[in-house]
Scaffold this motif. Structure first.
Motif, PDB file in Angstrom:
ATOM      1  N   MET A  73      -8.520   6.318   4.198  1.00  0.00           N
ATOM      2  CA  MET A  73      -9.124   5.801   5.421  1.00  0.00           C
ATOM      3  C   MET A  73      -9.290   6.931   6.419  1.00  0.00           C
ATOM      4  O   MET A  73      -8.300   7.521   6.860  1.00  0.00           O
ATOM      5  N   ASN A  74     -10.531   7.232   6.748  1.00  0.00           N
ATOM      6  CA  ASN A  74     -10.850   8.272   7.717  1.00  0.00           C
ATOM      7  C   ASN A  74     -11.442   7.663   8.973  1.00  0.00           C
ATOM      8  O   ASN A  74     -11.895   6.510   8.969  1.00  0.00           O
ATOM      9  N   SER A  75     -11.472   8.447  10.032  1.00  0.00           N
ATOM     10  CA  SER A  75     -12.063   8.001  11.308  1.00  0.00           C
ATOM     11  C   SER A  75     -11.532   6.634  11.715  1.00  0.00           C
ATOM     12  O   SER A  75     -12.282   5.735  12.098  1.00  0.00           O
ATOM     13  N   LEU A  76     -10.231   6.484  11.638  1.00  0.00           N
ATOM     14  CA  LEU A  76      -9.617   5.185  11.945  1.00  0.00           C
ATOM     15  C   LEU A  76      -9.786   4.836  13.415  1.00  0.00           C
ATOM     16  O   LEU A  76      -9.744   5.707  14.300  1.00  0.00           O
ATOM     17  N   GLN A  77      -9.977   3.563  13.658  1.00  0.00           N
ATOM     18  CA  GLN A  77     -10.160   3.040  15.004  1.00  0.00           C
ATOM     19  C   GLN A  77      -9.120   1.955  15.274  1.00  0.00           C
ATOM     20  O   GLN A  77      -8.573   1.365  14.329  1.00  0.00           O
ATOM     21  N   PRO A  78      -8.833   1.686  16.534  1.00  0.00           N
ATOM     22  CA  PRO A  78      -7.841   0.640  16.847  1.00  0.00           C
ATOM     23  C   PRO A  78      -8.140  -0.693  16.170  1.00  0.00           C
ATOM     24  O   PRO A  78      -7.205  -1.419  15.804  1.00  0.00           O
ATOM     25  N   GLU A  79      -9.399  -0.999  15.958  1.00  0.00           N
ATOM     26  CA  GLU A  79      -9.746  -2.280  15.318  1.00  0.00           C
ATOM     27  C   GLU A  79      -9.413  -2.293  13.826  1.00  0.00           C
ATOM     28  O   GLU A  79      -9.512  -3.334  13.178  1.00  0.00           O
ATOM     29  N   ASP A  80      -9.008  -1.145  13.287  1.00  0.00           N
ATOM     30  CA  ASP A  80      -8.548  -1.104  11.897  1.00  0.00           C
ATOM     31  C   ASP A  80      -7.068  -1.473  11.784  1.00  0.00           C
ATOM     32  O   ASP A  80      -6.537  -1.578  10.672  1.00  0.00           O
ATOM     33  N   THR A  81      -6.402  -1.653  12.915  1.00  0.00           N
ATOM     34  CA  THR A  81      -4.992  -2.024  12.905  1.00  0.00           C
ATOM     35  C   THR A  81      -4.814  -3.377  12.240  1.00  0.00           C
ATOM     36  O   THR A  81      -5.461  -4.364  12.609  1.00  0.00           O
ATOM     37  N   ALA A  82      -3.940  -3.420  11.246  1.00  0.00           N
ATOM     38  CA  ALA A  82      -3.723  -4.649  10.484  1.00  0.00           C
ATOM     39  C   ALA A  82      -2.631  -4.402   9.450  1.00  0.00           C
ATOM     40  O   ALA A  82      -2.225  -3.261   9.222  1.00  0.00           O
ATOM     41  N   VAL A  83      -2.199  -5.481   8.832  1.00  0.00           N
ATOM     42  CA  VAL A  83      -1.407  -5.364   7.616  1.00  0.00           C
ATOM     43  C   VAL A  83      -2.396  -5.314   6.457  1.00  0.00           C
ATOM     44  O   VAL A  83      -3.254  -6.185   6.324  1.00  0.00           O
ATOM     45  N   TYR A  84      -2.261  -4.284   5.657  1.00  0.00           N
ATOM     46  CA  TYR A  84      -3.165  -4.084   4.522  1.00  0.00           C
ATOM     47  C   TYR A  84      -2.472  -4.552   3.249  1.00  0.00           C
ATOM     48  O   TYR A  84      -1.336  -4.160   2.963  1.00  0.00           O
ATOM     49  N   TYR A  85      -3.194  -5.386   2.504  1.00  0.00           N
ATOM     50  CA  TYR A  85      -2.668  -5.952   1.273  1.00  0.00           C
ATOM     51  C   TYR A  85      -3.482  -5.474   0.079  1.00  0.00           C
ATOM     52  O   TYR A  85      -4.713  -5.388   0.139  1.00  0.00           O
ATOM     53  N   CYS A  86      -2.793  -5.230  -0.992  1.00  0.00           N
ATOM     54  CA  CYS A  86      -3.420  -4.932  -2.260  1.00  0.00           C
ATOM     55  C   CYS A  86      -3.342  -6.193  -3.119  1.00  0.00           C
ATOM     56  O   CYS A  86      -2.330  -6.905  -3.092  1.00  0.00           O
ATOM     57  N   ALA A  87      -4.393  -6.465  -3.855  1.00  0.00           N
ATOM     58  CA  ALA A  87      -4.403  -7.661  -4.689  1.00  0.00           C
ATOM     59  C   ALA A  87      -5.082  -7.371  -6.019  1.00  0.00           C
ATOM     60  O   ALA A  87      -5.985  -6.531  -6.111  1.00  0.00           O
ATOM     61  N   VAL A  88      -4.650  -8.085  -7.035  1.00  0.00           N
ATOM     62  CA  VAL A  88      -5.168  -7.908  -8.388  1.00  0.00           C
ATOM     63  C   VAL A  88      -6.017  -9.114  -8.779  1.00  0.00           C
ATOM     64  O   VAL A  88      -5.618 -10.260  -8.550  1.00  0.00           O
ATOM     65  N   ARG A  89      -7.188  -8.836  -9.344  1.00  0.00           N
ATOM     66  CA  ARG A  89      -7.961  -9.876  -9.998  1.00  0.00           C
ATOM     67  C   ARG A  89      -7.779  -9.661 -11.494  1.00  0.00           C
ATOM     68  O   ARG A  89      -8.167  -8.630 -12.037  1.00  0.00           O
ATOM     69  N   ARG A  90      -7.142 -10.616 -12.124  1.00  0.00           N
ATOM     70  CA  ARG A  90      -6.818 -10.458 -13.531  1.00  0.00           C
ATOM     71  C   ARG A  90      -8.021 -10.759 -14.427  1.00  0.00           C
ATOM     72  O   ARG A  90      -8.946 -11.464 -14.018  1.00  0.00           O
ATOM     73  N   ALA A  91      -7.981 -10.216 -15.613  1.00  0.00           N
ATOM     74  CA  ALA A  91      -9.047 -10.449 -16.574  1.00  0.00           C
ATOM     75  C   ALA A  91      -9.200 -11.947 -16.821  1.00  0.00           C
ATOM     76  O   ALA A  91      -8.203 -12.647 -17.051  1.00  0.00           O
ATOM     77  N   GLY A  92     -10.429 -12.453 -16.743  1.00  0.00           N
ATOM     78  CA  GLY A  92     -10.684 -13.870 -16.959  1.00  0.00           C
ATOM     79  C   GLY A  92     -10.616 -14.704 -15.691  1.00  0.00           C
ATOM     80  O   GLY A  92     -11.001 -15.873 -15.704  1.00  0.00           O
TER      81      GLY A  92
END
Length: 120
Positions: A84-103
């Motif tokens: 993440m480059n050029s971050l701005q205050p509106e990028d403030t958040a909890v960031y989650y990673c999620a998996v989409r499983r096969a099928g």
């Protein structure tokens, strides 16, 4: 069962950069279709940020982060990154990673989240 684990959040000043990592542990072989990053700011609904196909590497971004964020993967390490480059205050958040499983047609295995705070 595959399980994503995020790391790399923190505090940064506006205009700065951060990199997040999402390591997929557990049974990953032939399991993952795509990995995505989402975020949720205080008082707002969770929103899509970016995703990447596990096999092809094709990526998609939310319009507001195009040109600033880059998603990439290292299949050998079962890890996806979000630069993440050029971050701005509106990028403030909890960031989650999620998996989409096969099928599957949705992201349904979620990490615990990592806080990103951008100060003005």
């Amino acid at each position: 069962q595959v399980q994503p684990v995020e790391s790399g959040g923190g505090l940064v000043q506006a205009g700065g950069s951060l990199s997040l990592s999402c390591a997929a542990s557990g049974s990953t072989f032939n399991t993952i279709n795509a990995i995505g990053w989402f975020r949720q700011a205080p008082g707002k609904e969770r929103e899509f940020v970016a995703r990447i196909s596990w096999i092809s590497g094709i990526s998609y971004y939310q319009d507001s982060v195009k040109g600033r964020f880059t998603i990439s993967r290292d299949n050998a390490k079962n890890t996806v990154y979000l630069r993440m480059n050029s971050l701005q205050p509106e990028d403030t958040a909890v960031y989650y990673c999620a998996v989409r499983r096969a099928g599957d047609n949705q992201f349904d295995v979620w990490g615990q989240g990592t806080q990103v705070t951008v100060s003005s």
